[in-house]
Design an enzyme around this catalytic site. Structure first.
Site: not given
Ligand SMILES: [Zn+2]
Length: 195
Positions: A43, A45, A47, A106, A137
């Site tokens: 995804h 993000h 990280d 998420h 998150n």
């Protein structure tokens, strides 16, 4: 997570810490005497995507979904060189795995990766470790759809032997059910506060 094949090493998601991009490649090379040839981020993000451009510069084929790329572009994240626009089967050397978009959980673009023969599910940040007592998150999460999305994963990939979570310990495969319970709780709590 990384996968050693006879056609090179596949890395799923990149380190977040920029000082770890190269050490990861070096340690894989030292341990297995193979180069990383492909990298997929699950995804948008940081990280997951942080190392995509660095890895592209190292000659690694980087992939995300189109949906991830659109979000990465909008939010100033690193982007992959190659895009997939639907669930895709990758055949790399002697291994095969598939990507699956189960819905918004998420993040709007979270995908999971399934190794059918080995029955290994890579869940990324969508699936929480049994160590986690919350969904983490939620800034891009869907409170309404998260539990449905987890059910889609459960329905599609039966009896995984291993489930790799985005963070923390992954040994306990109750992670999927644990995540479902937290997602259902989250939806109920938000419905109550709406009333
Ligand atoms: Zn995330």
């Amino acid at each position: 997570m990384y996968l050693i094949t006879n056609k090179g090493v596949v890395v799923i998601d990149t380190p977040w810490d920029t000082t770890q991009f190269q050490p990861l490649l070096d340690s894989i090379k030292a341990r297995h005497n193979k180069n990383v040839t492909l990298c997929i981020a699950t995804h948008f993000h940081e990280d997951r995507t942080g190392g995509l451009e660095y890895y592209k510069q190292q000659g690694i084929k980087t992939y995300t979904t189109k949906q991830t790329d659109e979000l990465s572009k909008k939010r100033g994240m690193k982007r992959a060189e190659f895009l997939i626009d639907k669930d895709t089967i990758f055949n790399i050397g002697q291994y095969s795995f598939q990507t699956y978009f189960p819905g918004h959980g998420h993040a709007p673009d979270n995908i999971v990766i399934w190794f059918e023969k080995e029955r290994i599910l890579y869940g990324g940040c969508l699936i929480k470790s049994v160590e986690d007592d919350n969904l983490g998150n939620l800034s891009d999460a869907s409170v309404k759809d998260y539990s449905r999305t987890i059910k889609n994963v459960m329905d599609k990939f039966r009896e995984p032997k291993y489930i790799i979570t985005g963070h923390n310990d992954w040994v306990d495969t109750k992670s999927l059910r644990h995540t479902l319970e937290m997602a259902e709780q989250l939806r109920k709590t938000s419905q109550m506060s709406d009333e």
